[in-house]
Scaffold this motif. Structure first.
Motif, mmCIF file in Angstrom:
data_model
loop_
_atom_site.group_PDB
_atom_site.id
_atom_site.type_symbol
_atom_site.label_atom_id
_atom_site.label_comp_id
_atom_site.label_asym_id
_atom_site.label_seq_id
_atom_site.Cartn_x
_atom_site.Cartn_y
_atom_site.Cartn_z
ATOM 1 N N ILE A 94 0.848 -1.183 0.000
ATOM 2 C CA ILE A 94 0.000 0.000 0.000
ATOM 3 C C ILE A 94 0.887 1.238 0.000
ATOM 4 O O ILE A 94 1.749 1.392 0.862
ATOM 5 N N HIS A 95 0.667 2.117 -0.944
ATOM 6 C CA HIS A 95 1.369 3.402 -1.001
ATOM 7 C C HIS A 95 0.347 4.482 -0.661
ATOM 8 O O HIS A 95 -0.477 4.841 -1.488
ATOM 9 N N ASP A 96 0.397 4.969 0.538
ATOM 10 C CA ASP A 96 -0.605 5.928 0.989
ATOM 11 C C ASP A 96 0.054 7.224 1.422
ATOM 12 O O ASP A 96 1.051 7.203 2.133
ATOM 13 N N ARG A 97 -0.493 8.352 0.983
ATOM 14 C CA ARG A 97 0.085 9.662 1.312
ATOM 15 C C ARG A 97 -0.818 10.469 2.239
ATOM 16 O O ARG A 97 -0.618 11.666 2.403
ATOM 17 N N SER A 98 -1.804 9.831 2.841
ATOM 18 C CA SER A 98 -2.818 10.591 3.560
ATOM 19 C C SER A 98 -2.431 10.947 4.988
ATOM 20 O O SER A 98 -2.996 11.877 5.559
ATOM 21 N N GLY A 99 -1.532 10.213 5.601
ATOM 22 C CA GLY A 99 -1.175 10.473 6.989
ATOM 23 C C GLY A 99 -2.216 9.987 7.980
ATOM 24 O O GLY A 99 -2.153 10.316 9.162
ATOM 25 N N ARG A 100 -3.184 9.178 7.529
ATOM 26 C CA ARG A 100 -4.221 8.666 8.428
ATOM 27 C C ARG A 100 -3.681 7.525 9.287
ATOM 28 O O ARG A 100 -2.567 7.065 9.109
ATOM 29 N N GLU A 101 -4.529 7.048 10.215
ATOM 30 C CA GLU A 101 -4.159 5.903 11.029
ATOM 31 C C GLU A 101 -3.936 4.685 10.130
ATOM 32 O O GLU A 101 -4.635 4.490 9.134
ATOM 33 N N ALA A 102 -2.963 3.859 10.531
ATOM 34 C CA ALA A 102 -2.602 2.707 9.697
ATOM 35 C C ALA A 102 -3.787 1.774 9.471
ATOM 36 O O ALA A 102 -3.988 1.262 8.369
ATOM 37 N N VAL A 103 -4.596 1.535 10.514
ATOM 38 C CA VAL A 103 -5.718 0.611 10.356
ATOM 39 C C VAL A 103 -6.727 1.150 9.351
ATOM 40 O O VAL A 103 -7.328 0.372 8.573
ATOM 41 N N VAL A 562 18.726 17.743 -14.765
ATOM 42 C CA VAL A 562 19.380 16.692 -15.545
ATOM 43 C C VAL A 562 20.900 16.797 -15.400
ATOM 44 O O VAL A 562 21.596 15.783 -15.239
ATOM 45 N N ARG A 563 21.442 18.021 -15.463
ATOM 46 C CA ARG A 563 22.892 18.191 -15.290
ATOM 47 C C ARG A 563 23.334 17.713 -13.907
ATOM 48 O O ARG A 563 24.393 17.085 -13.759
ATOM 49 N N CYS A 564 22.524 18.014 -12.904
ATOM 50 C CA CYS A 564 22.836 17.560 -11.548
ATOM 51 C C CYS A 564 22.870 16.038 -11.481
ATOM 52 O O CYS A 564 23.763 15.437 -10.872
ATOM 53 N N SER A 565 21.913 15.391 -12.130
ATOM 54 C CA SER A 565 21.862 13.932 -12.145
ATOM 55 C C SER A 565 23.080 13.361 -12.854
ATOM 56 O O SER A 565 23.694 12.392 -12.382
ATOM 57 N N VAL A 566 23.445 13.951 -13.984
ATOM 58 C CA VAL A 566 24.607 13.474 -14.733
ATOM 59 C C VAL A 566 25.887 13.670 -13.929
ATOM 60 O O VAL A 566 26.773 12.808 -13.886
ATOM 61 N N GLU A 567 25.991 14.821 -13.250
ATOM 62 C CA GLU A 567 27.202 15.139 -12.499
ATOM 63 C C GLU A 567 27.405 14.189 -11.323
ATOM 64 O O GLU A 567 28.520 13.717 -11.079
ATOM 65 N N PHE A 568 26.321 13.873 -10.597
ATOM 66 C CA PHE A 568 26.472 13.099 -9.370
ATOM 67 C C PHE A 568 25.988 11.660 -9.491
ATOM 68 O O PHE A 568 26.399 10.808 -8.709
ATOM 69 N N GLY A 569 25.101 11.367 -10.421
ATOM 70 C CA GLY A 569 24.705 9.982 -10.669
ATOM 71 C C GLY A 569 23.346 9.570 -10.159
ATOM 72 O O GLY A 569 22.820 8.532 -10.571
ATOM 73 N N GLY A 570 22.743 10.325 -9.239
ATOM 74 C CA GLY A 570 21.431 9.946 -8.720
ATOM 75 C C GLY A 570 20.315 10.248 -9.704
ATOM 76 O O GLY A 570 20.390 11.218 -10.463
ATOM 77 N N ARG A 571 19.252 9.430 -9.691
ATOM 78 C CA ARG A 571 18.157 9.614 -10.650
ATOM 79 C C ARG A 571 16.780 9.650 -9.997
ATOM 80 O O ARG A 571 15.798 9.960 -10.658
ATOM 81 N N SER A 572 16.679 9.355 -8.701
ATOM 82 C CA SER A 572 15.345 9.234 -8.103
ATOM 83 C C SER A 572 14.557 10.539 -8.160
ATOM 84 O O SER A 572 13.344 10.534 -8.385
ATOM 85 N N ASP A 573 15.216 11.680 -7.949
ATOM 86 C CA ASP A 573 14.501 12.958 -7.960
ATOM 87 C C ASP A 573 14.109 13.397 -9.359
ATOM 88 O O ASP A 573 13.321 14.342 -9.508
ATOM 89 N N LEU A 574 14.636 12.723 -10.385
ATOM 90 C CA LEU A 574 14.222 13.054 -11.749
ATOM 91 C C LEU A 574 12.762 12.695 -12.000
ATOM 92 O O LEU A 574 12.156 13.193 -12.948
ATOM 93 N N VAL A 575 12.195 11.805 -11.167
ATOM 94 C CA VAL A 575 10.772 11.474 -11.330
ATOM 95 C C VAL A 575 9.939 12.754 -11.304
ATOM 96 O O VAL A 575 9.140 13.020 -12.217
ATOM 97 N N TRP A 576 10.132 13.586 -10.282
ATOM 98 C CA TRP A 576 9.308 14.790 -10.153
ATOM 99 C C TRP A 576 9.805 15.904 -11.060
ATOM 100 O O TRP A 576 9.007 16.769 -11.477
ATOM 101 N N ALA A 577 11.087 15.892 -11.401
ATOM 102 C CA ALA A 577 11.577 16.851 -12.387
ATOM 103 C C ALA A 577 10.915 16.596 -13.740
ATOM 104 O O ALA A 577 10.520 17.533 -14.448
ATOM 105 N N ASP A 609 10.640 2.011 -7.368
ATOM 106 C CA ASP A 609 9.450 1.585 -6.639
ATOM 107 C C ASP A 609 8.624 2.775 -6.163
ATOM 108 O O ASP A 609 8.060 2.768 -5.069
ATOM 109 N N ASN A 610 8.563 3.818 -7.000
ATOM 110 C CA ASN A 610 7.832 5.038 -6.660
ATOM 111 C C ASN A 610 6.426 4.947 -7.260
ATOM 112 O O ASN A 610 6.190 5.344 -8.401
#
Length: 779
Positions: A94-103, A562-577, A609-610
């Motif tokens: 379950i991927h939930d963004r609501s912040g509600r109680e788990a149950v 994109v330049r930041c990703s190429v320079e350092f190698g991370g790609r996860s934040d490119l999803v929202w970019a 897994d986003n």
């Protein structure tokens, strides 16, 4: 489904207890029949009797009877209600963004589903499990529960099946046979011994040895785990010698606790002897490995278990020895070989560790090792190994959760808890455990209030999670304190991180001007503006400019990301970019560009897994395809998105999103006509996750695989799709998942999904079986 077995009902609130049993296959049939008549069935029995194995077999047989499938949830590491809820949310993905109680999150996910939940190892938290099951039964009427526990759960309407031992022959088995011992195939206990002995020694049991095997299985009371442990010893002893040694060991049970039931003492003796047959190094590793909450790899075993009698260089050989003795079960997890102790053997190891006075030392060492690894991950997160670290977080999350729990429940460990919870933000922010992450952060912050960098980082993490779940007041409060701590520490980088979280909060509140102002404050810090962490605030900048109609500024910020990703190698934040860039392109009417950027977003979101990013990308695709006039494909992808959101538990994030989805559905129905629209949505909904992604990316090639409940017009000669047959052929060539991904130009995670589907469809348990099958097929 089979006719329900006869049973008797107790008093009000009492479970129904089934007592008849005539063999393993009849046991399977009886439990399946019980599930046809009762909402909850609990398999009870002592450790090692085969509860999990029986439950898995029943669930496998029934998986097509439930439209929404079967979910296996391991509760062996759960020690309280919070951990129980977290395990269920994790197991259901379950991927939930609501912040509600788990149950509430769990119940909303299950309410309209028809599925079977297999809750394994409930005995540690019987009351909590009973409460959850009772709530699910009342609020999710199409869900059924199959639980395993060493004791009944006492849920109203529960049906209890006491799992019996395997049937064993009579004492005169083989006596008086003119042609030697009779065949053992009608006795599951003997079949199990023969299979395990052949696997261990490479040779079949001789015909004249079967009477001794029968005596041994009777001595083991038909307990599957005890029989398997005994069978392993056929590499050293003959069945006759094993009988003699077990008789000598058990005797009248005089050396064991007479207050313990016979079967418990039998299993204890079998495990005791297996323990004593281990080398001193293997014994130490067995007991020390019991501190792991789940599976563990070689590096974790070396880091946690070595020392004080177990040299680091001996750990690998000891792992191999315990695997050979069937104490450890090797399993591949996300491209890495890991090891798992069966719960009964883990309990035994923990008892040995406690008796030696080493339990507290090893639990703390476990925490220390995972804290060190997690902080190393945090420092390297934006680098070229980001995807590997993402997979490590998913593999090790249960151990990480155990380490956090130790910190927040042990006096004096608050600062370590803050360091650990702050570092886990990458996992909590995009994964299924965000609500749990918030809980742990709040507990860690309450446990230690010293104004340290660890506290500031945890406050920033808490604000980020709350902001993404539209819980703005606690996000604002956390950021206010974060700024105070950063100022007191004279730490401008920490202040910049807080401004970045403020930009994220403002974007979620649709206050795009404030988001840009906060981002400007963050980027005013040279250390932040020149480092890899700026990728986070750049995503907020891109979305804010896009929503304000600032096309050139959005494109410029995207290029910087994109330049930041190429320079350092991370790609996860490119999803929202990429989401921001796609929004900008949509607003200027370049729908082909939207499709291109949304497709790239899907690829990255799948790898990391986003689920939220994946669902957002599909929405962008549907809008642009509809704008381009490709109404049929848009409707199919709308159906695929519905399936993805349902399978992964992705909620509707806002009223605006809900209205947009409704408007798209109305538009597509008007364009296609009601019947054609519903048919297109149904086709998309029938795709499984991998097929839906292939279809969205236009790389599906052959007809995408449909789910089992969707039905097909024509049956294929092979149960595998063309892509799965291709993967099976590459498995047969000995390629790893990573190599197969390179060969097919897909992600390792997609390959892993294909391999899992192949194993399920063919009824296999190993890659070697896939290879043999592929060879027989000529591939």
């Amino acid at each position: 489904m089979a006719t329900p077995v006869r049973s008797h009902r107790g008093g009000a609130g009492m479970p129904v207890e089934l007592t008849t049993f005539v063999g393993r296959r009849e046991d399977i049939t009886a439990v399946k029949a019980a599930l046809s008549g009762f909402r909850a069935v609990t398999l009870t029995g002592i450790g090692g009797v085969g509860k999990t194995r029986l439950a898995m077999r029943v669930a496998t047989d029934l998986r097509r009877a439930f439209a929404d499938g079967v979910s296996f949830i391991d509760l062996s590491a759960a020690t309280d209600r919070a951990a129980l809820d977290a395990s269920v949310i994790e197991g259901l993905r379950i991927h939930d963004r609501s912040g509600r109680e788990a149950v509430d999150i769990i119940l909303d996910f299950l309410r309209e589903r028809q599925m079977l939940l297999l809750l394994d190892n409930c005995e540690q938290i019987v009351g909590e499990c009973a409460s959850l099951i009772d709530t699910v039964m009342r609020r999710a009427p199409r869900v059924r529960i199959l639980a395993t526990s060493r004791e009944r759960l006492w849920v109203t309407g529960e049906c209890v099946w006491r799992v019996p031992s395997l049937p064993v022959p009579d004492p005169d088995f083989g006596v008086g046979s003119a042609q030697g011992s009779p065949a053992p195939v009608q006795y599951p206990a003997l079949v199990l011994f023969g299979e395990r002995a052949a696997a261990a020694s490479g040779a079949s049991v001789n015909r004249e040895d079967w009477p001794d095997v029968a005596r041994l299985c009777r001595r083991m009371d038909g307990l599957p785990l005890a029989i398997e442990l005994a069978a392993i010893q056929t590499r050293v002893f003959s069945p006759g010698q094993l009988v003699q040694r077990y008789d000598e060991r058990l005797g009248p049970m005089g050396t064991l606790d007479r207050t313990v039931p016979d079967r418990h003492r039998t299993l204890e003796a079998a495990i005791d002897w297996s323990y004593e047959l281990c080398t001193p190094h293997e014994r130490l590793l067995w007991s020390r490995a019991s501190v792991f909450a789940s599976r563990f790899g070689l590096d974790a075993a070396e880091g946690v278990c070595s020392g004080e009698g177990l040299p680091r260089e001996e750990v690998l050989a000891s792992l191999a020895g315990l695997v050979d003795k069937s104490i450890l079960v090797p399993e591949e997890q996300l491209g890495e070989l890991q090891y798992r102790l069966l719960q009964t053997l883990a309990d035994y190891g923990r008892t040995r560790l406690r008796a030696a006075g080493a339990e507290e030392t090893l639990v703390r060492r476990h925490r220390d090792w995972y804290l060190q690894q997690t902080e190393e991950m945090a420092t390297q997160w934006w680098g070229p190994d980001q995807l590997d670290w993402s997979q490590w977080l998913r593999r090790e999350y249960r151990n990480l959760r155990s380490a956090v729990e130790y910190c927040v429940t042990t006096p004096g460990e608050g600062q370590a808890g803050l360091r650990l919870t702050a570092a886990l933000l990458p996992h909590w922010h995009a994964g299924a455990e965000a609500s749990e992450g918030r809980l742990w952060l709040e507990r860690a912050l309450a446990a230690d209030t010293e104004p340290t960098l660890a506290r500031a980082m945890s406050l920033r993490s808490l604000a980020s999670i709350c902001a993404s779940r539209a819980d703005y007041a606690p996000a604002e409060a956390a950021l206010r304190e974060c700024h105070v701590v950063a100022r007191d520490l004279h730490d401008p980088l920490m202040a910049a991180r807080a401004h970045s979280a403020e930009a994220e909060l403002a974007v979620n509140r649709a206050d795009y001007a404030t988001a840009l102002a906060s981002a400007e404050h963050a980027l005013a810090c040279p250390e932040y503006a020149e480092g890899p962490e700026r990728a986070q605030v750049l995503s907020a900048v891109i979305v804010a400019h896009a929503m304000l109609g600032h096309y050139d500024e959005a494109v410029s910020a995207h290029e910087e990301a994109v330049r930041c990703s190429v320079e350092f190698g991370g790609r996860s934040d490119l999803v929202w970019a990429l989401v921001g860039r796609a929004i900008a392109e949509f607003r200027v009417g370049d729908h082909q560009a939207v499709i291109r950027y949304a497709g790239e977003c899907i690829r990255i979101a799948r790898d990391y897994d986003n689920a939220i990013g994946l669902a957002t990308s599909y929405l962008l695709l549907v809008r642009s395809l509809a704008a381009e006039g490709d109404f049929g494909r848009a409707a199919e992808l709308l159906g695929a998105r519905r399936r993805i959101c349902k399978e992964l538990g992705v909620p509707t994030l806002s009223e605006m999103e809900s209205l947009l989805i409704e408007a798209l559905g109305t538009q597509l129905e008007e364009e296609l006509g009601g019947t054609s629209f519903e048919a297109a949505v149904a086709r998309g909904y029938a795709f499984d996750l991998d097929a839906a992604i292939d279809y969205a990316l236009g790389t599906e090639g052959d007809e995408p695989e449909r789910s089992a409940d969707a039905g097909t017009a024509d049956a294929e000669p092979s149960p595998l799709t063309a892509r799965e047959q291709q993967v099976a052929g590459l498995v047969a060539r000995g390629l790893s998942n990573r190599k197969i991904a390179e060969e097919l130009v897909i992600s390792p995670r997609t390959v892993e999904g294909h391999v899992d589907h192949i194993l399920t469809k063919l009824g296999f348990t190993s890659r070697a079986q896939i290879a043999a099958w592929a060879a027989r097929q000529g591939g």
